[in-house]
Write an enzyme that holds these catalytic residues in place. Structure first.
Site, PDB file in Angstrom:
ATOM      1  N   GLU A   1       2.076   1.497  -0.379  1.00 14.90           N
ATOM      2  CA  GLU A   1       3.495   1.638  -0.566  1.00 14.90           C
ATOM      3  C   GLU A   1       3.893   2.935   0.522  1.00 14.90           C
ATOM      4  O   GLU A   1       3.261   4.027   0.732  1.00 14.90           O
ATOM      5  CB  GLU A   1       3.840   2.101  -1.908  1.00 14.90           C
ATOM      6  CG  GLU A   1       5.359   2.497  -2.255  1.00 14.90           C
ATOM      7  CD  GLU A   1       5.798   2.569  -3.734  1.00 14.90           C
ATOM      8  OE1 GLU A   1       4.920   2.370  -4.370  1.00 14.90           O
ATOM      9  OE2 GLU A   1       6.911   3.106  -3.675  1.00 14.90           O
TER      10      GLU A   1
ATOM     11  N   ASP B   1       0.365  -2.083 -14.797  1.00 16.44           N
ATOM     12  CA  ASP B   1       0.289  -0.634 -14.618  1.00 16.44           C
ATOM     13  C   ASP B   1      -0.631   0.325 -15.760  1.00 16.44           C
ATOM     14  O   ASP B   1      -0.036   0.183 -16.752  1.00 16.44           O
ATOM     15  CB  ASP B   1       1.687  -0.143 -14.257  1.00 16.44           C
ATOM     16  CG  ASP B   1       1.599  -0.176 -12.551  1.00 16.44           C
ATOM     17  OD1 ASP B   1       0.562  -0.060 -11.667  1.00 16.44           O
ATOM     18  OD2 ASP B   1       2.773   0.015 -12.246  1.00 16.44           O
TER      19      ASP B   1
ATOM     20  N   GLU C   1      -2.844   4.482  -9.641  1.00 15.99           N
ATOM     21  CA  GLU C   1      -2.458   5.173  -8.453  1.00 15.99           C
ATOM     22  C   GLU C   1      -3.527   6.053  -7.870  1.00 15.99           C
ATOM     23  O   GLU C   1      -4.159   6.733  -8.735  1.00 15.99           O
ATOM     24  CB  GLU C   1      -1.226   5.772  -8.787  1.00 15.99           C
ATOM     25  CG  GLU C   1       0.225   4.736  -9.086  1.00 15.99           C
ATOM     26  CD  GLU C   1       1.121   5.236  -9.132  1.00 15.99           C
ATOM     27  OE1 GLU C   1       1.606   6.825  -8.721  1.00 15.99           O
ATOM     28  OE2 GLU C   1       2.327   4.798  -9.496  1.00 15.99           O
TER      29      GLU C   1
ATOM     30  N   SER D   1       7.521   0.786 -12.936  1.00 13.71           N
ATOM     31  CA  SER D   1       8.842   0.736 -12.546  1.00 13.71           C
ATOM     32  C   SER D   1       9.740   0.456 -13.796  1.00 13.71           C
ATOM     33  O   SER D   1      10.932   0.873 -13.739  1.00 13.71           O
ATOM     34  CB  SER D   1       9.063   0.065 -11.405  1.00 13.71           C
ATOM     35  OG  SER D   1       8.393  -1.123 -11.719  1.00 13.71           O
TER      36      SER D   1
ATOM     37  N   LYS E   1      -3.772  -1.831 -12.756  1.00 12.09           N
ATOM     38  CA  LYS E   1      -3.373  -1.256 -11.367  1.00 12.09           C
ATOM     39  C   LYS E   1      -3.161   0.278 -11.665  1.00 12.09           C
ATOM     40  O   LYS E   1      -2.723   0.574 -12.706  1.00 12.09           O
ATOM     41  CB  LYS E   1      -2.030  -1.481 -10.664  1.00 12.09           C
ATOM     42  CG  LYS E   1      -1.857  -0.880  -9.323  1.00 12.09           C
ATOM     43  CD  LYS E   1      -0.515  -1.498  -8.584  1.00 12.09           C
ATOM     44  CE  LYS E   1       0.816  -1.530  -9.225  1.00 12.09           C
ATOM     45  NZ  LYS E   1       1.243   0.216  -9.140  1.00 12.09           N
TER      46      LYS E   1
HETATM   47  O1  KIV Z   1       5.633   0.075 -10.757  1.00 14.21           O
HETATM   48  C1  KIV Z   1       5.961  -0.752  -9.872  1.00 14.21           C
HETATM   49  O2  KIV Z   1       6.735  -1.407  -9.868  1.00 14.21           O
HETATM   50  C2  KIV Z   1       5.016  -0.721  -8.744  1.00 14.21           C
HETATM   51  C3  KIV Z   1       5.322  -1.544  -7.504  1.00 14.21           C
HETATM   52  C4  KIV Z   1       6.292  -0.444  -6.696  1.00 14.21           C
HETATM   53  C5  KIV Z   1       4.068  -1.753  -6.455  1.00 14.21           C
HETATM   54  O3  KIV Z   1       3.925   0.000  -8.802  1.00 14.21           O
END
Ligand code: KIV
Length: 279
Positions: free
Chosen positions: A186, A88, A120, A50, A118
């Protein structure tokens, strides 16, 4: 504790052990000062992709690169001593194959010191999750609305309504089975989030899901009112720092134009001041 002893950071096992316990608290962070503010309050801090939207002005998370993630990951790491850092994997860095995923996850971990990555995806990412976990990389999964797939999902829509509930449930089971230590849900309906939380043995981290999840996460710029381009229904504004910052900037501009800033206390005299006044 001795002056040099460092507090031990939480690890994926600690987060995993919180299943069904005191809710897990997390926020995103992209900079050292924000991470420092969160360290005592959050169990894990996510360097989310994000960052592309809230700090870099990108229209979606798709343009975020490995180099951007590493730069922000290093900044966040400098601000944490207790909370675990999760980072991420950006779009395009893991989808091609488990091997591609491993190479990029290893780089993120090695260059930032993150405790986990993390990524997806549900069932279709289960092989990659298992591959990474077997090779020493703790993985947090992210299912339901997966923003890196907005082009195939058709936008930022709720996932798992009506007949879609089964697919999201199967995704949750698949990532848990593959060895993920936690899963972000989410934008899924509240009742479905509760059912999934009851059916998987890893913590569920809700964002636009349910208070019944094992933990919650929000994008920090959303909850502080720093990112105001749009506000999702699931965002609660805990402060309006964007408004406060803009008011401060406007006041500064007014004072500069009126020559009332800098004032006497902000400028230096010709003669040397006494030692105590030197700043
Ligand atoms: O990138 C991010 O901020 C996220 C959150 C919304 C979980 O993946």
């Amino acid at each position: 504790m001795s002056a040099t002893a460092k507090k031990k950071a939480l690890m994926p096992q600690d987060i995993r052990a919180r299943k069904g316990g005191v809710p897990i608290v997390s926020l995103t962070a992209y900079t050292t000062p924000m991470a420092q503010m969160m360290d005592a309050h959050c169990d894990f801090v996510l360097v989310g992709d994000s960052v592309g939207m809230v700090l870099h002005g990108l229209p979606s998370t798709l343009g975020v690169t490995m180099d951007m993630m590493i730069l922000h990951g290093q900044a966040v790491a400098r601000g944490l001593s207790r909370a675990m850092m999760v980072i991420d994997m950006p779009f395009g860095s893991y989808e091609q194959s488990p091997q591609q995923g491993f190479a990029n996850a290893a780089r993120l971990m090695a260059e930032t010191g993150a405790g986990a990555v993390k990524l997806e995806g549900g069932r279709h990412m289960a092989d990659t999750i298992a591959f990474l976990v077997a090779r020493g990389i703790p993985v947090m999964a992210h299912i339901g609305l997966t923003p890196q797939s907005i082009n195939t999902l058709g936008g930022y829509t709720v996932q798992g309504r009506d007949a879609g509930a089964q697919a999201v449930t199967e995704d949750a089971k698949a990532v848990a089975q593959a060895g993920a230590f936690a899963v972000v849900l989410e934008k899924v309906p509240e009742k479905l989030a509760d059912v999934i939380t009851a059916q998987v043995d890893i913590p569920t981290i809700g964002i636009g899901a349910s208070a019944g999840c094992d933990g919650q996460i929000l994008v920090v710029d959303d909850m502080l009112g720093l990112f105001t381009a749009f506000k999702a229904k699931f965002v609660k504004r805990y402060a309006d720092l964007g408004d406060a910052a803009e008011a401060a900037i406007a006041q500064y501009a007014k004072e500069v134009r009126a020559r009332s800033f800098p004032a006497a206390e902000h400028v230096f005299a010709n003669t040397s001041p006494a030692q105590k006044d030197r700043k």
